[in-house]
Design a protein around this motif. Sequence first.
Motif, short mmCIF file in Angstrom:
data_model
loop_
_atom_site.label_atom_id
_atom_site.label_comp_id
_atom_site.label_asym_id
_atom_site.label_seq_id
_atom_site.Cartn_x
_atom_site.Cartn_y
_atom_site.Cartn_z
N VAL A 33 0.74 -1.26 -0.12
CA VAL A 33 -0.15 -0.05 0.02
C VAL A 33 0.86 1.20 -0.17
CG1 VAL A 33 -1.95 -1.03 1.26
CG2 VAL A 33 -0.15 0.07 2.61
N LEU A 34 2.08 1.16 -0.05
CA LEU A 34 2.88 2.59 -0.05
C LEU A 34 2.70 3.35 -1.23
CD1 LEU A 34 6.60 0.75 1.11
CD2 LEU A 34 5.01 2.64 2.23
N ASP A 35 2.42 2.66 -2.20
CA ASP A 35 2.28 3.62 -3.51
C ASP A 35 0.76 4.06 -3.56
OD1 ASP A 35 4.94 3.49 -4.27
OD2 ASP A 35 4.56 1.73 -5.36
N ASP A 36 -0.21 3.52 -2.66
CA ASP A 36 -1.38 3.90 -2.83
C ASP A 36 -1.81 5.34 -2.35
OD1 ASP A 36 -4.34 4.03 -2.07
OD2 ASP A 36 -4.20 1.80 -2.39
N PRO A 37 -2.48 6.22 -3.05
CA PRO A 37 -2.64 7.45 -2.98
C PRO A 37 -3.54 7.70 -1.31
CG PRO A 37 -3.45 7.06 -5.04
CD PRO A 37 -3.22 5.93 -4.30
N LEU A 38 -3.97 6.56 -1.04
CA LEU A 38 -4.65 6.63 0.34
C LEU A 38 -3.85 6.21 1.50
CD1 LEU A 38 -8.25 5.76 -0.78
CD2 LEU A 38 -7.40 7.95 -0.42
N ALA A 39 -2.46 5.89 1.29
CA ALA A 39 -1.77 5.19 2.24
C ALA A 39 -1.70 6.16 3.72
CB ALA A 39 -0.34 5.25 1.66
N LEU A 40 -1.77 7.45 3.57
CA LEU A 40 -1.81 8.24 4.72
C LEU A 40 -3.11 8.29 5.33
CD1 LEU A 40 0.03 11.55 3.61
CD2 LEU A 40 0.99 9.77 4.94
N VAL A 41 -4.21 8.29 4.65
CA VAL A 41 -5.43 7.87 5.21
C VAL A 41 -5.53 6.55 6.10
CG1 VAL A 41 -7.94 7.73 4.99
CG2 VAL A 41 -6.44 9.17 3.53
N MET A 42 -4.96 5.60 5.57
CA MET A 42 -4.97 4.10 6.07
C MET A 42 -3.99 4.56 7.35
SD MET A 42 -4.20 1.72 2.90
CE MET A 42 -5.30 1.76 1.47
N LEU A 43 -3.01 5.06 7.53
CA LEU A 43 -2.11 5.14 8.45
C LEU A 43 -2.58 5.91 9.56
CD1 LEU A 43 0.80 4.67 9.82
CD2 LEU A 43 1.63 7.16 8.72
N ALA A 44 -3.50 7.17 9.32
CA ALA A 44 -4.27 7.58 10.22
C ALA A 44 -5.26 6.80 10.87
CB ALA A 44 -4.90 8.95 9.60
N GLY A 48 -5.35 5.71 14.79
CA GLY A 48 -6.41 5.94 15.50
C GLY A 48 -6.95 4.65 16.16
N ALA A 49 -6.87 3.60 15.36
CA ALA A 49 -7.33 2.41 16.08
C ALA A 49 -6.69 1.84 16.95
CB ALA A 49 -7.40 1.23 15.08
N VAL A 50 -5.24 2.08 17.28
CA VAL A 50 -4.34 1.66 18.11
C VAL A 50 -4.71 2.66 19.49
CG1 VAL A 50 -2.08 1.76 18.87
CG2 VAL A 50 -2.51 0.87 16.82
N ILE A 51 -4.75 3.76 19.12
CA ILE A 51 -5.00 4.66 20.23
C ILE A 51 -6.54 4.30 20.87
CG2 ILE A 51 -5.66 7.01 21.03
CD1 ILE A 51 -3.52 7.78 19.04
N GLY A 52 -7.42 4.15 19.90
CA GLY A 52 -8.86 3.92 20.39
C GLY A 52 -8.83 2.60 21.25
N HIS A 53 -8.35 1.48 20.79
CA HIS A 53 -8.07 0.28 21.39
C HIS A 53 -7.38 0.49 22.69
CE1 HIS A 53 -6.74 -3.85 22.24
NE2 HIS A 53 -7.83 -4.17 22.23
N ASP A 54 -6.24 0.73 22.54
CA ASP A 54 -5.10 0.46 23.81
C ASP A 54 -5.37 1.55 24.89
OD1 ASP A 54 -3.93 -1.36 22.26
OD2 ASP A 54 -1.99 -0.39 22.09
N LEU A 55 -5.77 2.79 24.56
CA LEU A 55 -6.13 3.67 25.57
C LEU A 55 -7.59 3.88 26.04
CD1 LEU A 55 -3.83 6.66 24.17
CD2 LEU A 55 -3.43 4.81 26.15
#
Length: 334
Positions: A33-44, A48-55
């Motif tokens: 997915v590195l070359d996907d234009p939505l890569a930054l959206v996926m990273l966000a 967000g999922a990590v923060i929402g789950h772990d915290l």
Amino acid sequence: MTRAAKAFYGASPWHLVALLGCFAVAGYAVTRVLDDPLALVMLAWFVGAVIGHDLILFPVYALADLSLAGVLRAGKAPARVPPVNHIRIPVLATALTFVLFFPGIIRQGSETYAAATGLTQEPFLARWLVLVGVMFATSGLVYAIRVRVAHAPDRRSLALARDRVRDGERVLVVSAVPGSEPDAVGTADALYYRDVDGHWARAGWEELSTVYEEAVRNLLVVEGFPGGEIGRVTLEPAETSRLADLARTQIAASLISTQAVDLTGDVRALISASRRAADGHLVWHVQLNGPDAPTEHRDALVDDAITRMATDLGLAEPRTTSGHPEHDGGGDRA
């Protein structure tokens, strides 16, 4: 080497292998997915999922899980088949399926969904509720089967125990290796045990004065009243603590009173009154301390002391050895 690796890493080496495999799969997914234009959206979304789950989510469901385990454990002996996993699993499955299908369940994007599929989202909620019901019902059925299988040996031991006690007596504790012949049985009326010859013996709770455990050797010791038919009996039951608790409760319930009485200047008697659980009959226990007196004179003094004690306690006049008539509800002297 395995023990050293586990001590250093903190878990089995296979855990490390599985974890490295997960990182390898995740790394491969990142390269796709590195070359996907939505890569930054996926990273966000990922962050967000990590923060929402772990915290947020993890502390919430960890606290809920601890609370559930505490409620199931409070004031109870450990269950042979713990029910906690039979609650955890359907609850977890319910939460996961809701997360997967919640747009359809709450009818989010219904117009887009209808345009793409030609269908409505109306069935999502009802079908999800049916799925939840099936998961809980299946978990409950599996738990019921496991409990029945786990307690099958106990039911066999209970059936064998009922063959050893008198008709009509209610069995409360069966001491036995699961599925085997009982070594002791406690009923509402008596304690049944094997004597030194291996034969079954019975001691009514009204015949016993003391019970205690020898924890070091895992023994149960019961003692009758001095001079009675039951002396000191040492048992090695499989259910030492439960049997001891029952014996203490039933002995305390049967004992009415114990009093020290002066018969003559140098002769004292310790007199105890117990009530037989089966029929309410009174049994009097007498222990004499001091020089032996002539039997006839001694018995008369003891009978008078028992009669006075019965009067003071508001009990029926006992049946004694000096000629008093028998009365209903009276008792025998041991």
